[in-house]
Scaffold this motif. Sequence first.
Motif, PDB file in Angstrom:
ATOM      1  N   ASP A 181       8.566   0.938  -6.282  1.00  0.00           N
ATOM      2  CA  ASP A 181       9.250   2.219  -6.113  1.00  0.00           C
ATOM      3  C   ASP A 181       8.785   3.241  -7.145  1.00  0.00           C
ATOM      4  N   VAL A 182       8.513   2.800  -8.366  1.00  0.00           N
ATOM      5  CA  VAL A 182       8.150   3.731  -9.437  1.00  0.00           C
ATOM      6  C   VAL A 182       6.708   4.201  -9.310  1.00  0.00           C
ATOM      7  N   VAL A 183       5.751   3.285  -9.060  1.00  0.00           N
ATOM      8  CA  VAL A 183       4.335   3.670  -9.083  1.00  0.00           C
ATOM      9  C   VAL A 183       3.722   3.836  -7.698  1.00  0.00           C
ATOM     10  N   GLY A 184       4.357   3.261  -6.647  1.00  0.00           N
ATOM     11  CA  GLY A 184       3.799   3.376  -5.303  1.00  0.00           C
ATOM     12  C   GLY A 184       2.669   2.391  -5.074  1.00  0.00           C
ATOM     13  N   PRO A 185       2.186   2.293  -3.837  1.00  0.00           N
ATOM     14  CA  PRO A 185       1.154   1.296  -3.513  1.00  0.00           C
ATOM     15  C   PRO A 185      -0.199   1.572  -4.153  1.00  0.00           C
ATOM     16  N   GLU A 186      -0.516   2.852  -4.450  1.00  0.00           N
ATOM     17  CA  GLU A 186      -1.844   3.181  -4.957  1.00  0.00           C
ATOM     18  C   GLU A 186      -2.128   2.537  -6.310  1.00  0.00           C
ATOM     19  N   SER A 224      -2.098  -2.123 -10.810  1.00  0.00           N
ATOM     20  CA  SER A 224      -2.079  -1.773 -12.228  1.00  0.00           C
ATOM     21  C   SER A 224      -0.690  -2.017 -12.807  1.00  0.00           C
ATOM     22  N   GLY A 225       0.350  -1.606 -12.072  1.00  0.00           N
ATOM     23  CA  GLY A 225       1.714  -1.785 -12.554  1.00  0.00           C
ATOM     24  C   GLY A 225       2.076  -3.253 -12.724  1.00  0.00           C
TER      25      GLY A 225
END
Length: 419
Positions: free
Chosen positions: A141-146, A150-151
Amino acid sequence: MSTPTTSPAQAPPAFAALRNRDFALFFVGNMLSMMADNIEHVISYGIVYQSFRSETLQGFAVIGHWLPALTLSWYFGALADRFDCRRVMEWSQALFISVSLAWALLFYTGRLEMWHSVILLMLHGMAGALWNPARQLMIYDVVGPETLQSGIRLLATGRQLGILFGPAVGGGALLLLKPTLALLVNTLIYLPLVIWCRLVPYTGHGSGRQSTKGTWADALSALWGASHNRVLLSMILLVGFYAFFVGNAFQALMPAFALSLGAGDLSLGYAALFAANGAGAVTGGLLLEVRGLLRARASTAVVLAILWCVAMIAFATASNYVLALLFLFAAGILNLAFLSMAQTLVQLEAPVNLRGRLIGLYNMAAQGLRTFSGMTVGFAGAYIGINWSLGLSTLVVMAVAAVLFVITARGAKTAEAAG
């Protein structure tokens, strides 16, 4: 329908997820909570052993830590689907804090009994099992799939930092402060993540939460959803066999490995072997982020797992202490790489309405099944030797990974042909 996992033409920049301020603070909060988790382990395990001198109870500490993940991860994944993940993470941190306060009270009053220890060890494991699915949904939810990979990789690196520094900080706190005061101070380290949950707008569900009651029917529906997706099923099987046969059981045997390798100082030799694996994981996470390497693909994850098996078998058969350190360091790099990639693929491939439950099942496989690795590596080692038990257990994982490589490679070719 699964979410495509093909990589974009241009790799994301180094430490892409950390460029998101909310994720950067989330990363720090999670790392601190993991460090507090390990600080408590150092203090509570030490005092419990001094109080009861029971190797059986120390062994139960490992079982109690992973058993909630084995039995309740699917349910906690359903809770993460159903409720605001910020609240679920707050519940988990509140449970961690409550356990630390209970230890502190029992140590201060001198009324600790063995049954107290059993209950608190189980509650501590339950807090971790509750925390994991919710925090993993929050990454998406915070960083999205792109920048999801990395997250996840950074959060795994932060977890390893917490594991690496937690024992050192806990040992220092135990020397400088009394156990009671050290545990009271430790509860404060959980608070930054709680504060973050109170300040951000993310719920872990993006467009909205899913309706689920967390029943066995929900768990079966998640399994059914995974069985129709080759990538999902392969990743869950990969981490499940890894956790069941090896997991981190070899870490409990590090003193024996240190002696067999001729370490002159048992405490120093043990600590160095233990630290080498964690240092490798941290180094691997940082290097992969700096270079933006290894985009998430099922076949790549399986190859990394096979290379991890090679490094672990080399460690199990090593007769030279320095070489053993190098093999463990390499294994730490590969372990973080393949586990974080497997988790990324599960998140990307999971249908939105099943994401929390599938993450719960992934955690059950990757963490809960470690409950049994003490038998495959530890108990078996008492009969055939720890080097043989670790080597043979790792060979089983390698064989399974080889089969999964064939399956995932064929699936990738089929997808390319269809495209």
